[in-house]
Design a protein around this motif. Structure first.
Motif, short mmCIF file in Angstrom:
data_model
loop_
_atom_site.label_atom_id
_atom_site.label_comp_id
_atom_site.label_asym_id
_atom_site.label_seq_id
_atom_site.Cartn_x
_atom_site.Cartn_y
_atom_site.Cartn_z
N LYS A 6 0.84 -1.21 0.00
CA LYS A 6 0.00 0.00 0.00
C LYS A 6 0.87 1.25 0.00
O LYS A 6 1.94 1.27 0.60
N LEU A 7 0.34 2.30 -0.64
CA LEU A 7 1.02 3.59 -0.67
C LEU A 7 0.13 4.63 0.02
O LEU A 7 -1.04 4.79 -0.34
N GLU A 8 0.69 5.30 1.02
CA GLU A 8 -0.03 6.40 1.67
C GLU A 8 0.85 7.64 1.61
O GLU A 8 2.07 7.55 1.74
N ARG A 9 0.21 8.81 1.48
CA ARG A 9 1.01 10.03 1.48
C ARG A 9 0.75 10.82 2.76
O ARG A 9 -0.41 11.06 3.12
N HIS A 10 1.81 11.12 3.50
CA HIS A 10 1.71 11.96 4.69
C HIS A 10 2.41 13.27 4.36
O HIS A 10 3.65 13.35 4.45
N ASP A 11 1.65 14.29 3.92
CA ASP A 11 2.23 15.55 3.41
C ASP A 11 3.17 15.22 2.26
O ASP A 11 2.76 14.64 1.27
N ASN A 12 4.48 15.53 2.48
CA ASN A 12 5.43 15.31 1.37
C ASN A 12 6.19 13.97 1.48
O ASN A 12 7.16 13.74 0.78
N VAL A 15 4.62 6.79 2.25
CA VAL A 15 4.94 5.60 3.05
C VAL A 15 4.43 4.38 2.29
O VAL A 15 3.23 4.24 2.04
N VAL A 16 5.38 3.52 1.90
CA VAL A 16 5.06 2.29 1.17
C VAL A 16 5.11 1.13 2.17
O VAL A 16 6.16 0.89 2.78
N THR A 17 3.98 0.44 2.37
CA THR A 17 3.91 -0.62 3.40
C THR A 17 3.61 -1.96 2.75
O THR A 17 2.59 -2.12 2.07
N CYS A 37 4.37 1.01 -6.35
CA CYS A 37 4.23 2.08 -5.35
C CYS A 37 5.42 3.04 -5.37
O CYS A 37 5.24 4.27 -5.26
N ILE A 38 6.62 2.51 -5.49
CA ILE A 38 7.82 3.37 -5.52
C ILE A 38 7.77 4.26 -6.77
O ILE A 38 8.03 5.47 -6.72
N LYS A 39 7.41 3.66 -7.91
CA LYS A 39 7.34 4.42 -9.17
C LYS A 39 6.30 5.54 -9.06
O LYS A 39 6.54 6.69 -9.46
N SER A 40 5.17 5.20 -8.45
CA SER A 40 4.10 6.18 -8.28
C SER A 40 4.56 7.34 -7.39
O SER A 40 4.29 8.51 -7.67
N ALA A 45 4.72 14.68 -7.94
CA ALA A 45 5.49 15.91 -7.73
C ALA A 45 5.44 16.39 -6.28
O ALA A 45 6.35 17.09 -5.82
N GLN A 46 4.36 16.03 -5.55
CA GLN A 46 4.23 16.51 -4.17
C GLN A 46 5.05 15.69 -3.17
O GLN A 46 5.25 16.09 -2.04
N VAL A 47 5.51 14.51 -3.61
CA VAL A 47 6.30 13.65 -2.72
C VAL A 47 7.77 14.03 -2.81
O VAL A 47 8.35 14.13 -3.90
N GLN A 48 8.38 14.24 -1.63
CA GLN A 48 9.81 14.58 -1.60
C GLN A 48 10.69 13.47 -1.00
O GLN A 48 11.88 13.41 -1.26
N GLY A 49 10.07 12.63 -0.19
CA GLY A 49 10.81 11.52 0.43
C GLY A 49 9.92 10.28 0.52
O GLY A 49 8.69 10.40 0.56
N ILE A 50 10.56 9.11 0.55
CA ILE A 50 9.81 7.84 0.54
C ILE A 50 10.31 6.96 1.69
O ILE A 50 11.52 6.84 1.91
#
Length: 698
Positions: A6-12, A15-17, A37-40, A45-50
C-alpha cells in the motif's frame, strides 16, 4: 494498486507498506507492488521523500523460496532494486523484526536504513546452498566493509541493530519502524542530505583494495568448517568481486554464481532440508487444533552427561529446571560439569560473560525423586536398562502431578513397555536427545501406543522452544536413527573380515561427508561398552572382542581400532591392529581380498536406506523427510546431500535395489535383500519423495 503493498502520502512523505503475512516474503506480488508504489511516489510531484516499511511482525524476511526453480515472474528483484537505488528522492528502509536475504538486499538498495532495537539483519542464503543474488555481495561490503560482509555472507549469521548501527549498516535505532522511518526521512530533507547510493561508494573497500589479506584472512576463518560445501566459497568469490571489479561487473559475477548454485545438487539438497525440518514439526494422525499442555517447569532425573546436557538446553531457553539425582556426590559432580561447560563457552565468547551465573540459577539441583512434584514435564535420563527405567516410571505415579508429561530419554528401549509401569500411559512418550544434548539439535519424539495427542504436541512444541529439531517416530528397537545405524555397523564389521582396514572404511565415510567413520566413532564411545553387552547376550564378534581382550578400549585407553598420542584425539592407523586382524582371519580360515572404496560406500549407505524403507513401510516414520531430519540433525549427515532418503532418490532406487541384491548373494547375507517397499518403488521407477504423505499440522 497492489493488494499486498500500500502507498499512503503523509504531506510530502510517501509511506510504502508491505503487508504479506506471515513474513512479507518477496513473492512476485510483493515485488510488483513495491515497484508500482515506488514508481508512483517518484512520479508524484508533491512527494519529496519515501519510506519503505512492513506491517505485521517483521520486515521482509527473505525471498519466496517456493518460487525457486520455477519460471521467473516479472518484475525481477534486480529491476525493483535498480528503480529504488536510482530514485531522485531519498528512500528510507524502516526495519523491524528481521531483514534477511532478499529483505536486506531491498534495504541495501535504499539510500538510508533505520531499525528498531530488536531488529536482526542478515544474508543467510549460504544456509540454503546459495549466495545473495540481488546485489547483497556487492552492496553489503560497501556498507560495512569486507570483513563484516564476509562474516555475514560466508558465515550466514545475522547481526543485531546495535552492531548494524556501529558498522554503518543503519543510520539510527528508532522506536517504531514506520513513525521512526518517517521522522528520519523528514530529517534527511531538512538537512538536505545527499543520497547515499551504495553502488557508488567504495570508501569502505579502500583498505582491502590496498591489502587483500584483510579479505582473505576473513574468508579463511569463516570457511574452516565448510568441508564439502560449495556455497561458502562461491559467496566469498562474489564478495571478492566487490573489491576487485566495478559495481556492475561485480553484480554480473554475483548473478552467475547464484544461478550456478541454484541449479546445482547441493542447493537443491539444502533447500529440501529447510522444508523437511519444518515438515517434521507437523504431526501426522493428531486432530487439527490439538493444543499442547502448559510447561512452566521441567524436572530431569539424572545429572550425568545426558541429564546435564538436557538441563542446560532448558536453562539456555530460560525454562526453570529441577535436576534430580540419587546422591549428593553425583549431583555435585553433574552441577560442576555444567558450570565448567558454561564458563568455557563464555571464555570463548560463545555466550555473554554473565550468562553462566544466570543459567545456572535456573537449575535447581536436588536429591530424591519426590522433588518432581511441581514439574509439568519430567524427563528421565537414568541408566539405559529396562529394569531401571520401569522402576523410575513406577515411582513417578506416586510423585508426579496429574497431567505432567512423562518422557524417557532412552535411545533403544520399548516405550510401550516403560509406559506399562505407570497408571497413566497416556502421559508417557520418548524424548531421545543426542549427546552432547546441549549442542546436538535433534530430539526424536517417540509416540507410544497410548500416548495422548496433547502430550505429543507438548513434547514437539517444547523441543522447538529449546531450539531442538523434533522428529516424531514410532516404537521399535533403536527408533529411526540407531536402527539404521545398526545396519551400517553390521556391514562395517563384515568388511574387516573380507580384507578392508578400519582406516580405509572410515576414510570412505568421511570423504562422503560424515563427520566420523564407524571405527573412529567406536573408539570415541568406548569399545568395552559393546564388548560387555555382547558377553551378556552370549554373542561373539571376533575382531572387536580380540581388541578388547588386548585392553584396546578406544580413546580412553589410548588405543582401539587406532592409536592415540597422549592428549590427542587424532586417530592414527596402528600396524598392531592390522596384525591382529590378519591373525584373527587366519585363525578363522578367512581369505583377504581387495575391497574397493566404491563397495565400501555402497555397503555403508545402501543397507541404511534399505532399513529406512522398512521403517516407512512399518509406519515408524510418517515421511521419508522425517528420516532425513533425524540423520541431518542427529548423526551429522552432510546437509549438501539432503539426508539418506533424499540422497537415495538422487542415486536411483533401482540401482540401490540391484546392488543390495548383488551383495546379499555375494556375501551370503539375506539381510541385504531389498526391502519390499524399496523393491516396489524401484520396479515402478518411483522415488521415496513420491511417498510424501499429507500431514496435519500440530
Amino acid at each position: 494498486m497492489s493488494e499486498v503493498v500500500k502507498l499512503e502520502r503523509h504531506d510530502n512523505i510517501a509511506v510504502v507498506t508491505v503487508n504479506s503475512p506471515p513474513v512479507n516474503a518477496l513473492s512476485a506480488a510483493v515485488r510488483g507492488g513495491i515497484f508500482e508504489c515506488i514508481k508512483s511516489a517518484i512520479d508524484d510531484a508533491q512527494v519529496q521523500g519515501i519510506v519503505l516499511t512492513c506491517a505485521g511482525r517483521t520486515f521482509i524476511a527473505g525471498a519466496d523460496i517456493t518460487e525457486f526453480g520455477k519460471p521467473p515472474k516479472p518484475p525481477g528483484l534486480a529491476e525493483v532494486l535498480s528503480l529504488m537505488e536510482s530514485s531522485p528522492k531519498p528512500i528510507v528502509a524502516a526495519i523491524h523484526g528481521t531483514a534477511l536475504g532478499g529483505g536486506l538486499e531491498v534495504a541495501l538498495a535504499c539510500h538510508y536504513r533505520v531499525a528498531t532495537k530488536d531488529a536482526k539483519l542478515g544474508l543467510p542464503e549460504v544456509k540454503l546452498g546459495l549466495l545473495p543474488g540481488a546485489g547483497g555481495t556487492q552492496r553489503l561490503p560497501r556498507a560495512v566493509g569486507p570483513e563484516l560482509a564476509v562474516k555475514m555472507i560466508v558465515g550466514g549469521d545475522p547481526i543485531g541493530a546495535d552492531a548494524a548501527l556501529k558498522a554503518g549498516l543503519i543510520e539510527e535505532i528508532v522506536e517504531g519502524p514506520a513513525s521512526g522511518g518517517e521522522a528520519f526521512a523528514r530529517k534527511v530533507l531538512a538537512e538536505k542530505r545527499p543520497l547515499r547510493k551504495l553502488r557508488d561508494d567504495d570508501s569502505k573497500l579502500a583498505a582491502a583494495k590496498a591489502d587483500r589479506s584483510i579479505f582473505t584472512n576473513a574468508v579463511a576463518a569463516l570457511t574452516k568448517k565448510s568441508r564439502g560445501l560449495e556455497a561458502p566459497f562461491a559467496a566469498a568469490d562474489a564478495v571478492g568481486a566487490a573489491i576487485d571489479l566495478p559495481f556492475d561487473e561485480g553484480l554480473k559475477k554475483e548473478r552467475e554464481g547464484f544461478l550456478k548454485l541454484m541449479n546445482g545438487d547441493q542447493s537443491k539438497a539444502q533447500r529440501y532440508a529447510f522444508f523437511a525440518e519444518r515438515e517434521a514439526a507437523k504431526i501426522s494422525g493428531v486432530p487439527e487444533g490439538t493444543k499442547g499442555r502448559n510447561v512452566a517447569r521441567v524436572a530431569i532425573l539424572g545429572a550425568g552427561t545426558m541429564g546435564g546436557g538436557i538441563a542446560m538446553s532448558f536453562a539456555n531457553a530460560g525454562i526453570p529446571v529441577t535436576l534430580i539425582e540419587t546422591g549428593e556426590e553425583q549431583l555435585k559432580r553433574g552441577m560442576g560439569i555444567m558450570q565448567k561447560n558454561y564458563e568455557a563457552t563464555a571464555a570463548r565468547g560463545g555466550i555473554p560473560a554473565d550468562a553462566p551465573a544466570k543459567r545456572m540459577a535456573l537449575i535447581n539441583g536436588v536429591v530424591g525423586i519426590e522433588n518432581v512434584g511441581d514439574a509439568d514435564l519430567v524427563i528421565e535420563a537414568v541408566f539405559e536398562t529396562m529394569a531401571v527405567k520401569k522402576e523410575v516410571f513406577g515411582k513417578l505415579d506416586q510423585y508426579a502431578k496429574p497431567g505432567a508429561v512423562l518422557a524417557s530419554n532412552t535411545s533403544y528401549l520399548n516405550i510401550d513397555e516403560i509406559a506399562k509401569s505407570t497408571k497413566r500411559p497416556q502421559d508417557v512418550l520418548g524424548m531421545h536427545f543426542f549427546s552432547p544434548a546441549n549442542v546436538m539439535k535433534l530430539c526424536e519424539i517417540v509416540r507410544a501406543d497410548k500416548t495422548a495427542p496433547d502430550a505429543l504436541v507438548t513434547a514437539v512444541s517444547i523441543a522447538r522452544k529449546i531450539a531442538k529439531v523434533p522428529a516424531v517416530v514410532g516404537v521399535c528397537d533403536g527408533f529411526v536413527g540407531n536402527r539404521m545405524l545398526a545396519q551400517r555397523g553390521k556391514q562395517s564389521e563384515k568388511l574387516l573380515f573380507e580384507g578392508a582396514l578400519p582406516q580405509q572404511v572410515d576414510a570412505v565415510v568421511t570423504k562422503f561427508g560424515m563427520p566420523m567413520g564407524p571405527f573412529a566413532m567406536g573408539d570415541l564411545a568406548g569399545l568395552d561398552i559393546g564388548w560387555r553387552s555382547r558377553k551378556d547376550r552370549g554373542i561373539k564378534s571376533e575382531i572387536a572382542d580380540a581388541l578388547c581382550e588386548a585392553g584396546r578400549f578406544g580413546q580412553k585407553t589410548g588405543k582401539g581400532y587406532y592409536k592415540y598420542e597422549p592428549g590427542s584425539r587424532a586417530a592414527l592407523p596402528d600396524p598392531e591392529v592390522e596384525k591382529l586382524i590378519d591373525e584373527t582371519l587366519a585363525r578363522l580360515g578367512r581369505k583377504k581380498r581387495v575391497v574397493s572404496d566404491d563397495e565400501i560406500l555402497e555397503r555403508m549407505m545402501y543397507p541404511m536406506i534399505n532399513e529406512g524403507a522398512k521403517i516407512l513401510a512399518e509406519g515408524i516414520a510418517a515421511r521419508p523427510s522425517d528420516i532425513d531430519v533425524v540423520w541431518l540433525y542427529g548423526y551429522g549427515w552432510p546437509i549438501y546431500r539432503g539426508g539418506p532418503m533424499f540422497w537415495a532418490d538422487t542415486v536411483g532406487l533401482k540401482h540401490i535395489a540391484d546392488r543390495l541384491a548383488f551383495y546379499a548373494k555375494e556375501t551370503n547375507d539375506p539381510s541385504l535383500e531389498p526391502a519390499p517397499l524399496l523393491k516396489k518403488l524401484a520396479d515402478e521407477g518411483k522415488t521415496f519423495a513420491s511417498l510424501a504423505a499429507p500431514s496435519k499440522a500440530a
